[in-house]
Scaffold this active site. Structure first.
Site, short mmCIF file in Angstrom:
data_model
loop_
_atom_site.label_atom_id
_atom_site.label_comp_id
_atom_site.label_asym_id
_atom_site.label_seq_id
_atom_site.Cartn_x
_atom_site.Cartn_y
_atom_site.Cartn_z
N LYS A 218 1.37 53.94 -42.74
CA LYS A 218 2.43 53.12 -42.16
C LYS A 218 2.93 52.03 -43.13
O LYS A 218 2.21 51.67 -44.08
CB LYS A 218 1.91 52.46 -40.87
N PHE B 127 6.84 47.28 -25.91
CA PHE B 127 6.80 47.13 -27.37
C PHE B 127 7.43 48.32 -28.10
O PHE B 127 7.34 48.42 -29.32
CB PHE B 127 5.36 46.92 -27.84
N THR C 272 -7.19 52.47 -31.70
CA THR C 272 -5.83 51.96 -31.98
C THR C 272 -5.84 50.51 -32.44
O THR C 272 -5.20 50.15 -33.43
CB THR C 272 -4.95 52.09 -30.71
N ARG D 192 -9.01 51.82 -39.63
CA ARG D 192 -8.47 50.65 -38.92
C ARG D 192 -9.52 49.55 -38.82
O ARG D 192 -9.20 48.36 -38.94
CB ARG D 192 -7.98 51.08 -37.54
N ASN E 248 -1.60 48.95 -37.72
CA ASN E 248 -2.93 49.56 -37.79
C ASN E 248 -3.05 50.67 -38.84
O ASN E 248 -3.81 51.62 -38.69
CB ASN E 248 -3.38 50.01 -36.40
N HIS F 49 -1.14 56.55 -38.75
CA HIS F 49 -1.06 57.42 -37.57
C HIS F 49 -1.81 58.69 -37.91
O HIS F 49 -1.71 59.20 -39.03
CB HIS F 49 0.40 57.78 -37.24
P1 ADP Z 1 -2.62 55.81 -31.68
O1 ADP Z 1 -1.75 55.50 -32.88
O2 ADP Z 1 -4.00 55.21 -31.83
O3 ADP Z 1 -2.65 57.29 -31.35
P2 ADP Z 1 -0.73 55.29 -29.48
O4 ADP Z 1 -0.17 56.66 -29.64
O5 ADP Z 1 -1.11 54.84 -28.12
O6 ADP Z 1 -2.01 55.03 -30.41
O7 ADP Z 1 0.33 54.23 -30.02
C1 ADP Z 1 1.11 54.51 -31.14
C2 ADP Z 1 1.24 53.25 -31.97
O8 ADP Z 1 1.93 52.27 -31.22
C3 ADP Z 1 -0.10 52.60 -32.33
O9 ADP Z 1 -0.71 53.17 -33.45
C4 ADP Z 1 0.32 51.17 -32.57
O10 ADP Z 1 0.88 51.00 -33.85
C5 ADP Z 1 1.41 50.98 -31.53
N1 ADP Z 1 0.89 50.39 -30.28
C6 ADP Z 1 0.13 50.99 -29.33
N2 ADP Z 1 -0.17 50.14 -28.32
C7 ADP Z 1 0.40 48.95 -28.66
C8 ADP Z 1 0.48 47.65 -28.05
N3 ADP Z 1 -0.13 47.40 -26.88
N4 ADP Z 1 1.15 46.68 -28.69
C9 ADP Z 1 1.78 46.91 -29.87
N5 ADP Z 1 1.77 48.11 -30.49
C10 ADP Z 1 1.09 49.11 -29.92
#
Ligand code: ADP
Length: 153
Positions: free
Chosen positions: A9, A57, A91, A102, A112, A115
């Site tokens: 990212k 968000f 996450t 992470r 973070n 992806h």
């Molecule tokens: P992951 O990337 O761990 O699979 P998700 O698909 O739920 O998680 O979310 C996609 C991305 O959106 C996350 O990696 C993160 O960058 C962002 N994100 C998720 N939840 C939040 C939140 N509560 N506040 C801000 N950004 C978030």
């Protein structure tokens, strides 16, 4: 063998962590069979983060993914999808276990670092979203016999 998608990212690009992140996958024994820098568009992010469209968000995460180009990688190995997803960690970087990407590099839920695809079905779909067929390469991985036992490959 499975293939999976990693997106390095913008937060990692800006923090000069590209090499450190890729090094972790290489030392684990995953084969890099596709890798490129690309500028993400609102359109591709609408699709990629469709499961978050109703969240407050949503716009903020799309914007944060377009601040700089990203690096997209296709990684290959036995059980690559689960392995790579586990290597990313939870996450929220503040909750992710030490030793995960992470957990070691992030203090944020949004910023973070990577992806990673979470299921085999999503990996297939996501690889198609970010790569054309001729950008994913099939070639012998040197030392495969030292990465796996003969009954595993
Ligand atoms: P992951 O990337 O761990 O699979 P998700 O698909 O739920 O998680 O979310 C996609 C991305 O959106 C996350 O990696 C993160 O960058 C962002 N994100 C998720 N939840 C939040 C939140 N509560 N506040 C801000 N950004 C978030």
């Amino acid at each position: 063998m499975e293939k999976t998608l990693v997106i390095i990212k913008p937060c990692a690009i800006q923090r000069s962590l590209i090499g450190k992140v890729i090094h972790r996958f290489e030392r684990k024994g995953l084969q890099i069979c596709g890798m490129k820098m690309m500028q993400l568009s609102d359109e591709i992010l609408m699709e990629h983060y469709a499961h978050l469209a109703q969240r407050s968000f949503f716009k903020r995460i799309k914007d944060s993914m377009m601040i700089t180009p990203v690096i997209v990688c296709c990684l290959k190995g036995i059980d690559a999808v689960n392995i790579v997803h586990a290597m990313a960690g939870k996450t929220n970087g503040r909750e992710a276990a030490q030793g995960t990407i992470r957990g070691d590099f992030s203090m944020s839920v949004q910023e973070n670092i990577v992806h990673t695809s979470d299921t085999v079905e999503n990996a297939e779909m996501e690889l198609k979203r970010f790569f054309s067929d001729d950008e994913i390469f099939e070639f012998d991985q040197f030392g495969l016999n030292f990465l796996y036992a003969s009954d595993e490959i």
